[in-house]
Design a protein around this motif. Sequence first.
Motif, PDB file in Angstrom:
ATOM      1  N   GLU A 175       0.830  -1.203   0.000  1.00  0.00           N
ATOM      2  CA  GLU A 175       0.000   0.000   0.000  1.00  0.00           C
ATOM      3  C   GLU A 175       0.868   1.259   0.000  1.00  0.00           C
ATOM      4  OE1 GLU A 175      -2.709  -0.068   3.241  1.00  0.00           O
ATOM      5  OE2 GLU A 175      -3.713  -1.891   2.574  1.00  0.00           O
ATOM      6  N   THR A 176       0.437   2.218  -0.811  1.00  0.00           N
ATOM      7  CA  THR A 176       1.090   3.537  -0.792  1.00  0.00           C
ATOM      8  C   THR A 176       0.008   4.611  -0.810  1.00  0.00           C
ATOM      9  OG1 THR A 176       1.236   3.476  -3.204  1.00  0.00           O
ATOM     10  CG2 THR A 176       3.198   2.803  -1.982  1.00  0.00           C
ATOM     11  N   GLY A 177       0.390   5.799  -0.380  1.00  0.00           N
ATOM     12  CA  GLY A 177      -0.543   6.922  -0.420  1.00  0.00           C
ATOM     13  C   GLY A 177      -1.393   7.026   0.826  1.00  0.00           C
ATOM     14  N   GLU A 181      -6.746   7.902  -0.610  1.00  0.00           N
ATOM     15  CA  GLU A 181      -6.282   7.742  -1.987  1.00  0.00           C
ATOM     16  C   GLU A 181      -5.199   6.652  -2.020  1.00  0.00           C
ATOM     17  OE1 GLU A 181      -4.626  10.586  -5.601  1.00  0.00           O
ATOM     18  OE2 GLU A 181      -5.148  11.486  -3.687  1.00  0.00           O
ATOM     19  N   ARG A 182      -5.524   5.565  -1.425  1.00  0.00           N
ATOM     20  CA  ARG A 182      -4.515   4.512  -1.267  1.00  0.00           C
ATOM     21  C   ARG A 182      -4.431   3.656  -2.529  1.00  0.00           C
ATOM     22  NH1 ARG A 182      -3.822   2.392   4.580  1.00  0.00           N
ATOM     23  NH2 ARG A 182      -2.904   4.470   4.636  1.00  0.00           N
ATOM     24  N   ARG A 183      -3.219   3.359  -2.897  1.00  0.00           N
ATOM     25  CA  ARG A 183      -2.991   2.509  -4.068  1.00  0.00           C
ATOM     26  C   ARG A 183      -2.485   1.157  -3.574  1.00  0.00           C
ATOM     27  NH1 ARG A 183      -2.591   5.732  -8.662  1.00  0.00           N
ATOM     28  NH2 ARG A 183      -1.190   4.327  -9.767  1.00  0.00           N
ATOM     29  N   LYS A 184      -3.079   0.103  -4.119  1.00  0.00           N
ATOM     30  CA  LYS A 184      -2.777  -1.234  -3.626  1.00  0.00           C
ATOM     31  C   LYS A 184      -2.357  -2.138  -4.779  1.00  0.00           C
ATOM     32  CE  LYS A 184      -6.044  -0.992   0.212  1.00  0.00           C
ATOM     33  NZ  LYS A 184      -7.009  -1.736   1.021  1.00  0.00           N
ATOM     34  N   ARG A 185      -1.379  -2.979  -4.484  1.00  0.00           N
ATOM     35  CA  ARG A 185      -0.968  -3.974  -5.473  1.00  0.00           C
ATOM     36  C   ARG A 185      -0.444  -5.202  -4.748  1.00  0.00           C
ATOM     37  NH1 ARG A 185       4.647  -1.322  -7.857  1.00  0.00           N
ATOM     38  NH2 ARG A 185       5.225  -0.216  -5.951  1.00  0.00           N
ATOM     39  N   SER A 202      -1.031  -1.264  -9.796  1.00  0.00           N
ATOM     40  CA  SER A 202      -1.893  -0.626  -8.800  1.00  0.00           C
ATOM     41  C   SER A 202      -3.065   0.076  -9.456  1.00  0.00           C
ATOM     42  CB  SER A 202      -1.065   0.361  -7.970  1.00  0.00           C
ATOM     43  OG  SER A 202      -0.399   1.266  -8.830  1.00  0.00           O
ATOM     44  N   GLU A 203      -3.447  -0.376 -10.681  1.00  0.00           N
ATOM     45  CA  GLU A 203      -4.573   0.265 -11.356  1.00  0.00           C
ATOM     46  C   GLU A 203      -5.903  -0.058 -10.669  1.00  0.00           C
ATOM     47  OE1 GLU A 203      -2.576  -1.965 -12.948  1.00  0.00           O
ATOM     48  OE2 GLU A 203      -1.124  -0.510 -13.697  1.00  0.00           O
ATOM     49  N   ILE A 205      -8.014  -1.908  -7.289  1.00  0.00           N
ATOM     50  CA  ILE A 205      -7.872  -2.305  -5.881  1.00  0.00           C
ATOM     51  C   ILE A 205      -7.818  -3.829  -5.792  1.00  0.00           C
ATOM     52  CG2 ILE A 205      -9.076  -2.359  -3.655  1.00  0.00           C
ATOM     53  CD1 ILE A 205     -10.143   0.405  -4.302  1.00  0.00           C
TER      54      ILE A 205
END
Lengths: 438, 368
Positions: A175-177, A181-185, A202-203, A205
């Motif tokens: 997780e970043t951000g 507005e968290r981006r997950k991959r 991370s496009e 969720i």
Amino acid sequence: MMFRLLLIVMVAFGVTSVAAQNGPLRIEITEGVIEPLPVAIPNLVPENAEAAAMGQQLSRVIAADLAGTGLFREIPADAYISQITSFIAPVQYADWKAINAQALVTGAVTVIGDQVTVKFRLHDVFSDTELGEGLQFAGTTDGWRRIAHKVADVVYSRITGETGYFDSRVVYVSETGPKNERRKRLAIMDYDGANVQYLTGSEAIVLAPRFSADGNRVLYTSYETGFPRIYVLDVGSVQQRVLESQQGTMSFAPRFAPNGQTVVYSLSQGANTDIWAMDINSGQSQRLTSAPSIETAPSFSPDGSQIVFESDRSGSQQLYIMPAGGGEARRISFGEGRYGTPVWSPRGDLIAFTKQSKGRFHIGVMRIDGSEERLLTASFLDEGPTWSPNGRVIMFARETQGAAGRSTLYSVDITGRNLRPVRTPEGGSDPSWGPLQR
Amino acid sequence: MHVGQVISGAAHVGLIGWLILGGSFQSEPLPFEVTEVSVISTDAFEALLSAGPEPAAPTEVALPQEPQVLPDPIETPTPDTEVTSEQPQPTPEPEPETLPEPPAPEPEPEVVDEAPSLPTPETPQIDAPEVADTPVPEASDRVAPDVVEAPDPDATPDVVEQEAVTNDDGGETQAEEQEATAPEEASDQIVTEAEEPSGAPQSSLRPPSRRPSAPTRTTQTTPDTTSDPQPAAQPEDTSDAVEDALAGILGGGEDETVPQGPPLSNGEKEALRVAVSSCWNVGSLSTEALGTTVVVGVDMEQSGKPVVASIRLLSSSGGSQSAANQAFEAARRAIIRCTRDGYSLPAEKYGQWKEIEMTFNPERMRIK
């Protein structure tokens, strides 16, 4: 005559009494101590020039593995009285006893081209003997950390009697951000946070990745199409495919059965959520629960015969166990608060769970009949427990409070000791611990 | 088998045999008398009885006469003096003295000496806390049977607590220098993060016994540290005397080279048990090994040190062979580790402890 008989009895009794006195002294020890075992891990002896740096690197990873369990305490090198300069030279046990080293790992490393060979011995210092026989591992220089983990696994196993868990990997959501507005991959890493690799972009969720029993595949939920759908990903090729699902439904919380052929998951239709099972090859599905309440987070027992899941059918979120083919479920959690995300231990004896009570989240364990509940952690938000392959350690995600709160992976021993963060390059959540690698 | 045991056993067997069979080997018969008897039939016996004189009729027994009550010869004494029943006269109350006039107030001194303002004494907190849970002990890396406070940072961890000894240059007698040692900090149970402190006080403040008085100037005196309080006299242990007496009875026939002495007292056994317990580390044992009880045999040197090669697994229960082996390894480490100078065992009783069987039962450690 009576006097004579009396004398006989008295003398016979006297003989047995004397015999009892002359036996060994017997004492019973019922109280001991629980403390980390002091272990010395000198640098592995380089057997050629190319291996000069490798010996130290290997010993550091071995030491970190063992000390990271909380069961061992590494004795610093500056306390050593004698040095290990040769793998074949006899060990001066007295020197290691003097610094209270109870176990000693000695070894040597050879590097030829991109091949590295490690041989090692484990010594029981106070018994002046080796503990087991010496072993040798070989691999590529790229995989030197795996070799170190394997050495640590052997040491751990020989001393504790349990299989190790160091040569294993964890898949998790990176997780970043900020929170809004968290981006997950999806990411995969060694158990200690090293060698992180990303499996998805991370496009979209992604949620709840789950390893298969053999560690070759990962199930996860993705919102790629706007609705939650279950995907299966091959770890080796990083190829993925979506599992069949019914139109107008949402499927999530998947988990493999131990046989790797069946997947259980939750499926929402309208306001109702039930647990379903699907044959991953044929795509055939079977409904396992049919209550009007929400049933989710299924997890198989190690033998595949039962499923533990969470349900609010009693009015509050509790844990239940039912046969793997569906049927009557029995409630196992009865404490205050809400229980969720149960996970069956690889040993089969415990169930880990998340508990929400009095405004705090806990990671806890209980026996499969619900007894001996023990809360191991407490924080603003702890969730998503996963078991180490040997069932001794639990990894979970902890999120800190506030808009800038960050989610971090933690691990804790099932006794509640040795709570420590797992260092990852970014934030992490939803960990799933894979099996020992071969 | 000990020589003493063989001799003792043989002697006892011989004694038992003598007691059982001794009567068969008496050489001279005891003197006896011979009396002639004749056999008669039942009819003849009846005839003999019927031919005898009839028993006489019982004579009348005179009833005892009722005793006559004699007059009491003791005369009741008359009192020498008459007892009057008058009420005592009350003692007249003394007349109240005239109270002296209160002294006139002294004139205020011209020089005003203002008393320093006293700090308001802190009101002692005596209310019961709102949360009355049992206080949670502090977490520690070491879990031991007893709670141990954090030792002096300069002290070396050791089972035995001792103070540092350093030689002063000006001292006449030089003592052997030693490092300060102290047991490691320990908690008596595992404390998880979830077991947050309850807020219950560890110790309560007591209310003052009296109202604080005005401060008075006092001379600060240094407490007298030279007069050490005399330790309380220990009750004399009489168990040793009993054991000595028992040993005197039972001690015959043993090996002369090994001092047998009386059996170990409970205190001596407890000291040995505590010494081994403090080194029995079960922290690195598997769950299965923690459910396994092992019985370990060990031969001891007269110096109190174990013969390492003699440490052997005698039996196990509650787990697999693998778990028993792990439990045995931990037990063996415990026996060896804590014997830097040998166990503190009485040399005069060496015969009683030269062979020891230790049962390591981790049941209570599983619930820590």
